[in-house]
Write a protein that holds these residues in place. Structure first.
Motif, PDB file in Angstrom:
ATOM      1  N   ALA A 451     -25.270  45.047 -26.002  1.00 20.61           N
ATOM      2  CA  ALA A 451     -25.788  45.625 -27.355  1.00 20.61           C
ATOM      3  C   ALA A 451     -23.556  45.665 -27.684  1.00 20.61           C
ATOM      4  O   ALA A 451     -22.335  45.298 -28.235  1.00 20.61           O
ATOM      5  CB  ALA A 451     -25.911  46.118 -27.533  1.00 20.61           C
ATOM      6  N   VAL A 452     -22.924  46.892 -26.868  1.00 21.51           N
ATOM      7  CA  VAL A 452     -21.794  47.066 -27.081  1.00 21.51           C
ATOM      8  C   VAL A 452     -20.630  46.425 -26.655  1.00 21.51           C
ATOM      9  O   VAL A 452     -19.926  46.453 -27.049  1.00 21.51           O
ATOM     10  CB  VAL A 452     -21.629  48.355 -26.127  1.00 21.51           C
ATOM     11  CG1 VAL A 452     -20.659  49.147 -26.236  1.00 21.51           C
ATOM     12  CG2 VAL A 452     -22.982  49.915 -26.564  1.00 21.51           C
ATOM     13  N   ALA A 453     -20.993  45.009 -25.307  1.00 19.14           N
ATOM     14  CA  ALA A 453     -20.150  44.536 -25.132  1.00 19.14           C
ATOM     15  C   ALA A 453     -19.563  43.757 -26.582  1.00 19.14           C
ATOM     16  O   ALA A 453     -18.037  42.486 -26.237  1.00 19.14           O
ATOM     17  CB  ALA A 453     -20.248  43.667 -24.080  1.00 19.14           C
ATOM     18  N   GLN A 454     -19.914  43.834 -27.417  1.00 19.19           N
ATOM     19  CA  GLN A 454     -19.895  42.589 -28.233  1.00 19.19           C
ATOM     20  C   GLN A 454     -18.559  43.204 -29.081  1.00 19.19           C
ATOM     21  O   GLN A 454     -18.427  43.848 -29.697  1.00 19.19           O
ATOM     22  CB  GLN A 454     -21.170  42.669 -29.518  1.00 19.19           C
ATOM     23  CG  GLN A 454     -22.509  41.774 -28.264  1.00 19.19           C
ATOM     24  CD  GLN A 454     -22.521  40.691 -28.542  1.00 19.19           C
ATOM     25  OE1 GLN A 454     -21.834  39.951 -28.664  1.00 19.19           O
ATOM     26  NE2 GLN A 454     -22.976  40.638 -26.796  1.00 19.19           N
ATOM     27  N   PRO A 455     -17.826  42.006 -29.272  1.00 23.44           N
ATOM     28  CA  PRO A 455     -16.979  42.595 -29.948  1.00 23.44           C
ATOM     29  C   PRO A 455     -17.192  43.168 -31.070  1.00 23.44           C
ATOM     30  O   PRO A 455     -18.141  43.003 -31.823  1.00 23.44           O
ATOM     31  CB  PRO A 455     -15.667  41.396 -30.226  1.00 23.44           C
ATOM     32  CG  PRO A 455     -16.182  40.489 -29.268  1.00 23.44           C
ATOM     33  CD  PRO A 455     -17.782  40.316 -29.100  1.00 23.44           C
ATOM     34  N   ILE A 456     -16.284  43.699 -32.009  1.00 24.05           N
ATOM     35  CA  ILE A 456     -15.880  44.583 -33.081  1.00 24.05           C
ATOM     36  C   ILE A 456     -14.981  44.694 -33.765  1.00 24.05           C
ATOM     37  O   ILE A 456     -13.286  44.330 -33.488  1.00 24.05           O
ATOM     38  CB  ILE A 456     -16.281  46.144 -32.619  1.00 24.05           C
ATOM     39  CG1 ILE A 456     -17.435  46.519 -32.262  1.00 24.05           C
ATOM     40  CG2 ILE A 456     -16.522  47.283 -34.161  1.00 24.05           C
ATOM     41  CD1 ILE A 456     -17.122  48.767 -31.788  1.00 24.05           C
ATOM     42  N   ASP A 457     -14.909  44.168 -35.013  1.00 29.18           N
ATOM     43  CA  ASP A 457     -14.211  43.689 -36.255  1.00 29.18           C
ATOM     44  C   ASP A 457     -13.721  45.127 -36.806  1.00 29.18           C
ATOM     45  O   ASP A 457     -14.658  45.365 -37.713  1.00 29.18           O
ATOM     46  CB  ASP A 457     -15.484  42.663 -36.613  1.00 29.18           C
ATOM     47  CG  ASP A 457     -13.772  41.907 -37.200  1.00 29.18           C
ATOM     48  OD1 ASP A 457     -12.419  42.880 -38.059  1.00 29.18           O
ATOM     49  OD2 ASP A 457     -13.821  41.129 -38.715  1.00 29.18           O
ATOM     50  N   HIS A 464     -12.537  45.245 -28.123  1.00 22.67           N
ATOM     51  CA  HIS A 464     -13.620  45.430 -27.232  1.00 22.67           C
ATOM     52  C   HIS A 464     -13.273  46.845 -25.890  1.00 22.67           C
ATOM     53  O   HIS A 464     -12.187  47.237 -25.948  1.00 22.67           O
ATOM     54  CB  HIS A 464     -12.821  44.047 -26.214  1.00 22.67           C
ATOM     55  CG  HIS A 464     -12.809  42.630 -27.117  1.00 22.67           C
ATOM     56  ND1 HIS A 464     -13.952  42.291 -27.065  1.00 22.67           N
ATOM     57  CD2 HIS A 464     -12.094  42.118 -27.777  1.00 22.67           C
ATOM     58  CE1 HIS A 464     -13.173  40.721 -27.634  1.00 22.67           C
ATOM     59  NE2 HIS A 464     -12.708  40.636 -27.663  1.00 22.67           N
ATOM     60  N   VAL A 465     -14.526  46.827 -26.230  1.00 19.58           N
ATOM     61  CA  VAL A 465     -15.292  48.568 -25.438  1.00 19.58           C
ATOM     62  C   VAL A 465     -16.567  47.792 -24.494  1.00 19.58           C
ATOM     63  O   VAL A 465     -16.876  46.981 -24.368  1.00 19.58           O
ATOM     64  CB  VAL A 465     -15.507  49.423 -26.446  1.00 19.58           C
ATOM     65  CG1 VAL A 465     -14.598  49.750 -27.502  1.00 19.58           C
ATOM     66  CG2 VAL A 465     -17.028  49.139 -27.554  1.00 19.58           C
ATOM     67  N   GLY A 466     -16.209  48.222 -23.893  1.00 23.50           N
ATOM     68  CA  GLY A 466     -17.669  48.231 -22.913  1.00 23.50           C
ATOM     69  C   GLY A 466     -18.745  50.147 -22.601  1.00 23.50           C
ATOM     70  O   GLY A 466     -17.997  50.378 -23.210  1.00 23.50           O
ATOM     71  N   ALA A 467     -19.118  49.987 -21.544  1.00 27.77           N
ATOM     72  CA  ALA A 467     -19.961  51.063 -21.184  1.00 27.77           C
ATOM     73  C   ALA A 467     -20.184  51.436 -20.455  1.00 27.77           C
ATOM     74  O   ALA A 467     -20.699  50.426 -18.770  1.00 27.77           O
ATOM     75  CB  ALA A 467     -21.302  51.315 -22.540  1.00 27.77           C
ATOM     76  N   SER A 468     -20.345  53.351 -19.532  1.00 31.57           N
ATOM     77  CA  SER A 468     -20.649  53.302 -18.786  1.00 31.57           C
ATOM     78  C   SER A 468     -21.523  54.205 -17.964  1.00 31.57           C
ATOM     79  O   SER A 468     -21.934  54.924 -19.327  1.00 31.57           O
ATOM     80  CB  SER A 468     -19.620  53.711 -17.541  1.00 31.57           C
ATOM     81  OG  SER A 468     -18.176  52.616 -17.467  1.00 31.57           O
ATOM     82  N   ILE A 469     -22.532  53.357 -17.362  1.00 33.97           N
ATOM     83  CA  ILE A 469     -23.757  54.033 -17.908  1.00 33.97           C
ATOM     84  C   ILE A 469     -25.064  55.395 -16.200  1.00 33.97           C
ATOM     85  O   ILE A 469     -24.546  54.492 -15.833  1.00 33.97           O
ATOM     86  CB  ILE A 469     -25.379  53.040 -18.544  1.00 33.97           C
ATOM     87  CG1 ILE A 469     -24.737  52.266 -19.610  1.00 33.97           C
ATOM     88  CG2 ILE A 469     -26.714  54.176 -19.421  1.00 33.97           C
ATOM     89  CD1 ILE A 469     -25.254  51.213 -20.264  1.00 33.97           C
ATOM     90  N   GLY A 470     -25.128  56.061 -17.000  1.00 36.24           N
ATOM     91  CA  GLY A 470     -25.648  56.751 -15.808  1.00 36.24           C
ATOM     92  C   GLY A 470     -27.161  57.076 -15.820  1.00 36.24           C
ATOM     93  O   GLY A 470     -27.725  57.740 -17.452  1.00 36.24           O
ATOM     94  N   GLY A 499     -16.572  50.363 -11.494  1.00 36.09           N
ATOM     95  CA  GLY A 499     -15.076  49.909 -12.383  1.00 36.09           C
ATOM     96  C   GLY A 499     -15.854  49.222 -13.122  1.00 36.09           C
ATOM     97  O   GLY A 499     -15.164  48.151 -14.047  1.00 36.09           O
ATOM     98  N   ARG A 500     -16.482  50.192 -13.991  1.00 33.25           N
ATOM     99  CA  ARG A 500     -16.939  50.703 -14.947  1.00 33.25           C
ATOM    100  C   ARG A 500     -18.233  49.317 -15.729  1.00 33.25           C
ATOM    101  O   ARG A 500     -18.288  48.511 -15.418  1.00 33.25           O
ATOM    102  CB  ARG A 500     -15.629  50.607 -16.653  1.00 33.25           C
ATOM    103  CG  ARG A 500     -14.858  51.799 -15.952  1.00 33.25           C
ATOM    104  CD  ARG A 500     -13.933  51.535 -16.789  1.00 33.25           C
ATOM    105  NE  ARG A 500     -12.784  53.072 -16.603  1.00 33.25           N
ATOM    106  CZ  ARG A 500     -11.873  53.455 -16.981  1.00 33.25           C
ATOM    107  NH1 ARG A 500     -11.331  52.734 -18.499  1.00 33.25           N
ATOM    108  NH2 ARG A 500     -11.201  54.235 -17.011  1.00 33.25           N
ATOM    109  N   ARG A 501     -18.104  48.986 -17.464  1.00 34.33           N
ATOM    110  CA  ARG A 501     -19.473  47.945 -17.844  1.00 34.33           C
ATOM    111  C   ARG A 501     -20.424  47.557 -17.413  1.00 34.33           C
ATOM    112  O   ARG A 501     -20.928  46.270 -16.711  1.00 34.33           O
ATOM    113  CB  ARG A 501     -17.893  46.981 -18.106  1.00 34.33           C
ATOM    114  CG  ARG A 501     -17.072  47.565 -19.241  1.00 34.33           C
ATOM    115  CD  ARG A 501     -16.372  45.834 -18.997  1.00 34.33           C
ATOM    116  NE  ARG A 501     -14.802  46.137 -20.213  1.00 34.33           N
ATOM    117  CZ  ARG A 501     -15.033  45.879 -21.203  1.00 34.33           C
ATOM    118  NH1 ARG A 501     -16.354  45.298 -22.109  1.00 34.33           N
ATOM    119  NH2 ARG A 501     -14.368  45.872 -21.977  1.00 34.33           N
TER     120      ARG A 501
END
Length: 782
Positions: A451-457, A464-470, A499-501
């Protein structure tokens, strides 16, 4: 009470023998007569005549036939003369033109007269009293000596002197009758006099202190009452008038406009009919009671909208005291109630995204862990956005805020209905997945990544953002809320380093980030020792005339290898390790040393951390720094955030009151950023409220931000607090703040934070880290 005891001990230490410091009080010019009356009233309250005749009868009863007629007659005449003088003094004091200061002097003469006849009676009685009777006479004399002294507490010096005169008369009489064998009587009289000395002076100190403090407190309460009444009278929105039956008469145009009714419809309508349910019953109860009421908050529905009114009223009575009607005023406080509700909501939810904040997450996590069954699992997903800083820096804060809002929306759609999504601050989010084991948590994490990887207008610009999750799961990874959150945080940094994402599940062997943070901690300790930290200063402008009235000191770290390190990177480490205390002490000394070179009207603002507020050395550090720099305490502003008031509230408030007593100004920073509550403004009278930049950023675009800012400005004005707007970056924001009555502003529109050398102010010699012992010694000598 504790403060009074300490003051008393300090005064005793000034004159431990004479104790004269205890009976010296500063009496205002207009209070001499009042204080003299208080002292005289104390003397008048004692049953003097009863004491005179009672001790005469006891004396004659003890001596019996050995007294003789001459002694008995002289003693009775002395007592009669003293009683007559006492009665005469009472009649003089009852006159309307009686002068209290003269009355007090007259009471002193009466005490001297009473002491003289009694001392002569005791002296004479000791000469002829039998040995068996003399011991009882000695006991009576010592007792009267103590009673006379305590009865004249409000004339402590005279009371002590006259009591000692009785002791001397007793001692001389016994010595003449028995010789040196009666020397023990003098020792007893001396011991009793010493005890009486301490008792009289301490009693007088307590008497005077209590009377003076009670009077001044009463005067303060009366002043506050008058000010509040004046504010209420002048701040009404419209007036109303009722007849004896509670029906509205002669409604004003503003009253009619507020209800949307014609005057003919409103005239004659019962006031309580405007309200429903409990509100109507409450108002009817006030009217039936026939007593004045003030600021009764009631709700009503006008059209389809709920409104809130504050109503005050006073009955109109005739000569017989019968109620003929009512007059009062109504204030529409709907906007204030909504703003208060908004501020209360911000205590548990993030203002920008509407998600739960850290406090609400913590409460829910603790509740879930406490109620977890043996085989149930609870997972935390710690989410940090990738590339968010680049978007925030490259496209601006408004674009960054839009990304956070959209991310929050996507997170809520990606998780299960029962999961809680919270924003901790910045670009960090947490998902509390109750009942989810590690496998279920990984499935949630995968949906979040997608969901987070989808482009944001962003208004035509694609971000474009991504997420690192623990991911951390209880009970395997941790048992407490704090440990589980830290485990998820460690796993998140592992995912980012990988490496993120992506996401990472917590493993006890994940120590990479811990070691990195340890290295940064060691570098920070070296930076403190080598003087690599420096202060930059951001100007603070007065919006009434555009002058710079002060600066806020902001910490910067110039690392020899990494370059300029953001405070966001090293301040958390400093707080976790306790280094923030040493850094904070240096910041206070350095900032005040720099401010000493500025014009006298310029203030210096310093941010405090929670660890500093818990540090017992904070107050001495500030006192020493003020003394060493010579900066007036009123020029120093200490900024604290609302989160600091959530823990150890009473201790923090006590410390703030101590700082306030020094003259230091206290500012509430980041007001409205998730933890704000009007209760803080009630529990401590802050000098300044700093409106957070998140409200200023959208001040001209969002009505809710405008309403909140208006409410804060109005509330601060009513509470006599200065307001400062943070993060002002546009002229439109500046004009809106100036029009709303904001006092001060700071932001990139005026200037970024600059080194001291670029401020255009006189330079100074920086404070070294190892000057603390020197400063301490100088402050102690000063």
């Amino acid at each position: 009470m504790l403060g009074q005891r300490r003051q008393e001990h300090r005064l005793i230490a000034e004159a431990p023998i004479t104790l004269h410091a205890l009976i010296r009080h500063d009496i205002a010019a207009g209070e001499e007569a009042w204080f003299a009356r208080c002292r005289a009233d104390f003397l008048r309250s004692f049953p003097t005549l009863l004491l005179e005749w009672t001790r005469l009868l006891i004396l004659l009863g003890l001596l019996g036939a050995s007294a003789g007629r001459a002694y008995a007659l002289c003693a009775m005449l002395g007592c009669l003369f003293a009683s007559a003088a006492h009665i005469l003094a009472q009649r003089i004091e009852q006159r309307d033109d009686s002068n209290e200061r003269r009355n007090l002097v007259r009471r002193g003469w009466l005490m001297g007269l009473r002491t003289q006849w009694w001392s002569m009676a005791v002296f004479w009685g000791c000469l002829f009293a039998p040995l068996s009777t003399r011991e009882a006479l000695i006991a009576l004399a010592i007792t009267m000596m103590m009673i006379d002294g305590i009865a004249a507490t409000t004339l402590p010096r005279l009371a002590l002197g006259l009591s000692m005169l009785q002791g001397v008369a007793l001692t001389l009489g016994c010595l003449l009758a028995q010789g040196l064998a009666a020397a023990w009587v003098g020792v007893i009289a001396l011991v009793a006099g010493t005890f009486l000395h301490w008792t009289l002076f301490n009693f007088y100190y307590m008497f005077a202190t209590r009377r003076l403090r009670t009077r001044r407190l009463s005067q303060s309460h009366e002043t506050v009452r008058l000010l509040l009444n004046q504010y209420d009278d002048e701040g009404s929105d419209w007036l109303y008038e009722l007849d004896a039956g509670g029906a509205i008469r002669h409604p004003s145009a503003r009253f009619c406009a507020a209800l949307g009714l014609e005057p003919g419809v409103l005239d004659g309508l019962e006031l309580e009919a405007l309200f429903n349910g409990e509100a109507a019953e409450a108002l009817a109860g006030h009217l039936r009671a026939g007593q004045p009421f003030r600021a009764q908050v009631l709700s009503l529905v006008i059209g389809d909208e709920e409104r809130w009114w504050s109503i005050s009223g006073r009955p109109i009575t005739n000569a017989a005291g019968a109620c003929q009607g009512w007059r009062g005023f109504v204030a529409d406080i709907t906007e204030a109630r909504r703003a208060e509700a908004r501020v209360t909501w911000l205590a548990h939810y993030d203002a920008l995204t509407g998600l739960a904040n850290r406090a609400l997450l913590q409460a829910n996590l603790e509740r879930v862990l406490a109620g977890r069954r043996e085989r149930e699992r609870v997972s935390l997903l710690y989410i940090d956005l990738d590339l968010f800083k680049e978007i925030n820096d490259g496209l601006g804060h408004s674009a960054g805020d839009a990304v956070l809002i959209e991310t929050a929306r996507r997170l809520e759609h990606a998780v299960r209905p029962r999961d809680l999504v919270a924003r901790l601050g910045g670009d960090e989010f947490v998902v509390l997945a109750d009942g989810a084991d590690a496998g279920a948590a990984q499935m949630i994490a995968q949906r979040i990544l997608t969901a987070v990887a989808q482009p944001i207008d962003l208004d035509g610009q694609i971000a474009h953002v991504g997420a690192s999750i623990g991911i951390a799961t209880a009970p395997g990874d941790a048992l407490s809320a704090g440990d589980l959150l830290r485990a998820a945080d460690v796993a998140m940094y592992h995912a980012k380093a990988a490496g993120r994402r992506g996401f990472a599940v917590f493993d006890p062997e994940m120590q990479t980030r811990v070691r990195e943070r340890r290295e940064l901690e060691l570098d920070l300790r070296a930076a403190i020792r080598l003087g690599q930290l420096e202060l930059h200063y951001q100007p603070l402008l007065d919006l009434s005339d555009g002058r710079t009235v002060g600066h806020e000191a902001l910490l910067r770290w110039q690392h020899p290898a990494r370059g300029l390190i953001s405070p966001d990177d090293f301040i958390p480490i400093a707080e976790e390790t306790g280094l923030i205390v040493d850094i904070g002490q240096w910041v206070i000394r350095e900032a005040l040393s720099e401010a000493a070179r500025w014009p006298e009207h310029m203030t210096i603002a310093v941010n405090l951390s929670p660890a500093q507020l818990r540090d017992k050395a904070l107050l001495p550090t500030i006192v020493q720094a003020l003394a060493h720099s010579g900066v007036a305490s009123q020029r120093l502003e200490l900024e604290i955030t609302e989160t600091m008031l959530l823990q150890d509230t009473q201790d923090v408030l006590a410390l703030l009151h101590q700082l306030r007593a020094l003259g230091v100004r206290i500012a509430l920073d980041d007001f409205g950023t998730g933890y704000s509550s009007l209760n803080y403004l009630r529990s401590f009278p802050f000098d300044k409220i700093k409106i957070d930049r998140c409200f200023i950023a959208e001040l001209t675009a969002r009505e809710d931000c405008q309403a909140i800012v208006r409410s804060v400005l109005s509330m601060a004005s009513d509470l006599n607090m200065v307001t400062t707007a943070e993060g002002v970056e546009a002229l439109e924001q500046l004009e809106a703040l100036r029009a709303g009555g904001c006092d001060q502003a700071q932001g990139y529109l005026f200037s970024k934070a600059l080194p001291a050398a670029e401020l255009g102010l006189p330079p100074h010699q920086p404070i070294a880290w190892d000057e603390t012992p020197l400063l301490l010694g100088q402050a102690m000598r000063g």
